[in-house]
Write a protein that holds these residues in place. Structure first.
Motif, PDB file in Angstrom:
ATOM      1  N   THR A 201       5.391  -5.420  10.170  1.00 33.21           N
ATOM      2  CA  THR A 201       4.874  -6.742   9.482  1.00 33.21           C
ATOM      3  C   THR A 201       3.533  -6.906  10.334  1.00 33.21           C
ATOM      4  O   THR A 201       2.921  -7.937   9.868  1.00 33.21           O
ATOM      5  CB  THR A 201       5.740  -7.985   9.797  1.00 33.21           C
ATOM      6  OG1 THR A 201       6.139  -8.008  10.922  1.00 33.21           O
ATOM      7  CG2 THR A 201       6.940  -7.605   8.639  1.00 33.21           C
ATOM      8  N   TRP A 202       3.277  -5.962  11.304  1.00 30.93           N
ATOM      9  CA  TRP A 202       1.901  -6.421  11.827  1.00 30.93           C
ATOM     10  C   TRP A 202       1.466  -5.018  12.925  1.00 30.93           C
ATOM     11  O   TRP A 202       2.336  -4.196  12.612  1.00 30.93           O
ATOM     12  CB  TRP A 202       2.289  -7.481  13.079  1.00 30.93           C
ATOM     13  CG  TRP A 202       3.125  -7.184  14.137  1.00 30.93           C
ATOM     14  CD1 TRP A 202       4.335  -7.210  14.000  1.00 30.93           C
ATOM     15  CD2 TRP A 202       2.717  -6.879  15.393  1.00 30.93           C
ATOM     16  NE1 TRP A 202       4.918  -6.919  15.291  1.00 30.93           N
ATOM     17  CE2 TRP A 202       4.196  -6.634  16.118  1.00 30.93           C
ATOM     18  CE3 TRP A 202       1.655  -6.698  16.270  1.00 30.93           C
ATOM     19  CZ2 TRP A 202       4.192  -6.234  17.419  1.00 30.93           C
ATOM     20  CZ3 TRP A 202       1.597  -6.250  17.591  1.00 30.93           C
ATOM     21  CH2 TRP A 202       3.054  -6.199  18.109  1.00 30.93           C
ATOM     22  N   GLY A 203       0.159  -5.174  13.409  1.00 30.89           N
ATOM     23  CA  GLY A 203      -0.295  -4.020  14.275  1.00 30.89           C
ATOM     24  C   GLY A 203      -1.242  -3.100  13.213  1.00 30.89           C
ATOM     25  O   GLY A 203      -1.467  -2.257  13.616  1.00 30.89           O
ATOM     26  N   GLY A 204      -1.394  -3.477  12.093  1.00 30.29           N
ATOM     27  CA  GLY A 204      -2.242  -2.852  11.141  1.00 30.29           C
ATOM     28  C   GLY A 204      -1.380  -2.168  10.089  1.00 30.29           C
ATOM     29  O   GLY A 204      -1.695  -0.828   9.783  1.00 30.29           O
ATOM     30  N   ASN A 205      -0.305  -2.344   9.503  1.00 32.50           N
ATOM     31  CA  ASN A 205       0.606  -1.761   8.827  1.00 32.50           C
ATOM     32  C   ASN A 205       0.022  -1.178   7.414  1.00 32.50           C
ATOM     33  O   ASN A 205       0.460  -0.201   7.056  1.00 32.50           O
ATOM     34  CB  ASN A 205       1.911  -2.689   8.365  1.00 32.50           C
ATOM     35  CG  ASN A 205       2.947  -1.979   7.807  1.00 32.50           C
ATOM     36  OD1 ASN A 205       2.833  -1.513   6.421  1.00 32.50           O
ATOM     37  ND2 ASN A 205       3.868  -1.592   8.339  1.00 32.50           N
ATOM     38  N   ILE A 206      -1.214  -1.971   7.002  1.00 30.72           N
ATOM     39  CA  ILE A 206      -1.651  -1.494   5.889  1.00 30.72           C
ATOM     40  C   ILE A 206      -3.048  -0.698   6.246  1.00 30.72           C
ATOM     41  O   ILE A 206      -3.861  -1.657   6.958  1.00 30.72           O
ATOM     42  CB  ILE A 206      -1.959  -2.707   4.859  1.00 30.72           C
ATOM     43  CG1 ILE A 206      -0.640  -3.279   4.637  1.00 30.72           C
ATOM     44  CG2 ILE A 206      -2.577  -2.017   3.536  1.00 30.72           C
ATOM     45  CD1 ILE A 206      -0.650  -4.550   3.933  1.00 30.72           C
ATOM     46  N   HIS A 207      -3.183   0.587   6.235  1.00 30.03           N
ATOM     47  CA  HIS A 207      -4.623   1.091   6.689  1.00 30.03           C
ATOM     48  C   HIS A 207      -5.150   2.164   5.905  1.00 30.03           C
ATOM     49  O   HIS A 207      -4.326   2.593   5.175  1.00 30.03           O
ATOM     50  CB  HIS A 207      -4.406   1.265   8.240  1.00 30.03           C
ATOM     51  CG  HIS A 207      -3.393   2.515   8.280  1.00 30.03           C
ATOM     52  ND1 HIS A 207      -2.177   2.391   9.149  1.00 30.03           N
ATOM     53  CD2 HIS A 207      -3.144   3.899   7.839  1.00 30.03           C
ATOM     54  CE1 HIS A 207      -1.606   3.370   8.999  1.00 30.03           C
ATOM     55  NE2 HIS A 207      -2.058   4.459   8.288  1.00 30.03           N
TER      56      HIS A 207
END
Length: 287
Positions: A201-207
């Motif tokens: 859910t965080w850390g740039g999951n969509i990139h």
């Protein structure tokens, strides 16, 4: 006299034959020694005392990833990052010629991305990706997954987002309208650089990634994609924050850091070629 001469001749002939026989035997011994010298057993000191980094990575992943829902604890994240940070192209069978070979995979119209699976199981997978210059992997997500990425070769641009309100997402139903996301990363990376980590859910999951030069990177996915388990890949297009002035946030201090992401069908440029992995082999450990 004739008898005596005959005896002397016979003795001389016998000595000559014996010398010739000894010479032949010496030559045979010498030939055998030469053959042995060509294939000597490796000296004890040359044998590695510790496993290769790829094998260490595999064993660490077996310990860290226990199946769906597993999110590595900080110490486990440090363990995997420490191994990946030290990995070099040769640890996965890449050479100095790899970049030129990657450049050759430029088909008609657009460069194609190539993937190669090093190892795959239900709990995690190890995959390599090869991108010719200007090749892209479109904006996509990693639902319920923790992903470690290690850039091995080239210059790679990464743009990554996190959902502003991930709790509002219902993974069981398709996204029917744009959702607000916050920009996490928008930078160009070159080796040696730290391993990047994204969480469910965080850390740039969509990139999305774009190769500035021919690139190769290694991904550790835990757990891997699985349609059956609801971890299918989704693709998005990003829209400026001002595209929806009546959105859920009335005031945003830095509008450039927020985008609306709208789910789309699988883009054509997301199609990849797959090749067999021919690098150092993993020795699978027994359960």
């Amino acid at each position: 006299m004739p008898v005596q001469a005959t005896g002397v001749v016979n003795q001389k002939r016998s000595r000559d034959m014996g010398q010739a026989s000894r010479v032949i035997r010496r030559k045979k011994c010498k030939r055998r020694r030469t053959v042995v010298a060509l294939t000597p057993p490796p000296p004890q000191s040359s044998r590695p005392e510790v496993p290769m980094l790829l094998q260490k990575l595999y064993l660490a992943c077996r310990s860290v990833f226990k199946g769906p829902g597993t999110i590595p604890c900080p110490s486990d994240v440090q363990l995997l990052c420490r191994i990946l940070d030290n990995m070099k192209p040769e640890d996965v069978g890449l050479s100095s010629k790899t970049q030129s070979l990657i450049s050759e995979n430029v088909g008609e119209g657009r460069p194609r991305v190539t993937s190669s699976t090093i190892y795959h199981c239900e709990n995690f997978s190890l995959c390599m990706f090869f991108l010719p210059a200007t090749a892209v992997i479109p904006l996509h997500n990693h639902p319920g997954m923790t992903v470690f990425s290690k850039l091995l070769l080239g210059k790679l641009h990464i743009k990554a987002y996190d959902w502003v309100d991930p709790s509002s997402l219902d993974c069981s139903t398709p996204v029917s309208k744009p959702r607000l996301a916050r920009l996490k990363v928008d930078s160009v990376f070159t080796p040696p650089c730290d391993t990047s980590v994204l969480y469910p859910t965080w850390g740039g999951n969509i990139h999305a990634v774009r190769a500035e030069t021919p690139c190769a990177f290694l991904d550790v996915l835990g757990p891997p994609y699985s349609k059956e388990d609801g971890r299918d890949c989704s693709y998005y297009k990003d829209l400026p924050y001002t595209a929806f002035p009546n959105g859920i946030m009335e005031v945003v201090e830095e509008e450039a850091n927020y985008r609306w992401l709208e789910e789309i069908e699988m883009p054509e440029e997301s199609e990849m070629d797959c090749i067999r992995y021919l690098g150092p082999q993993i020795i699978e450990a027994s359960c």
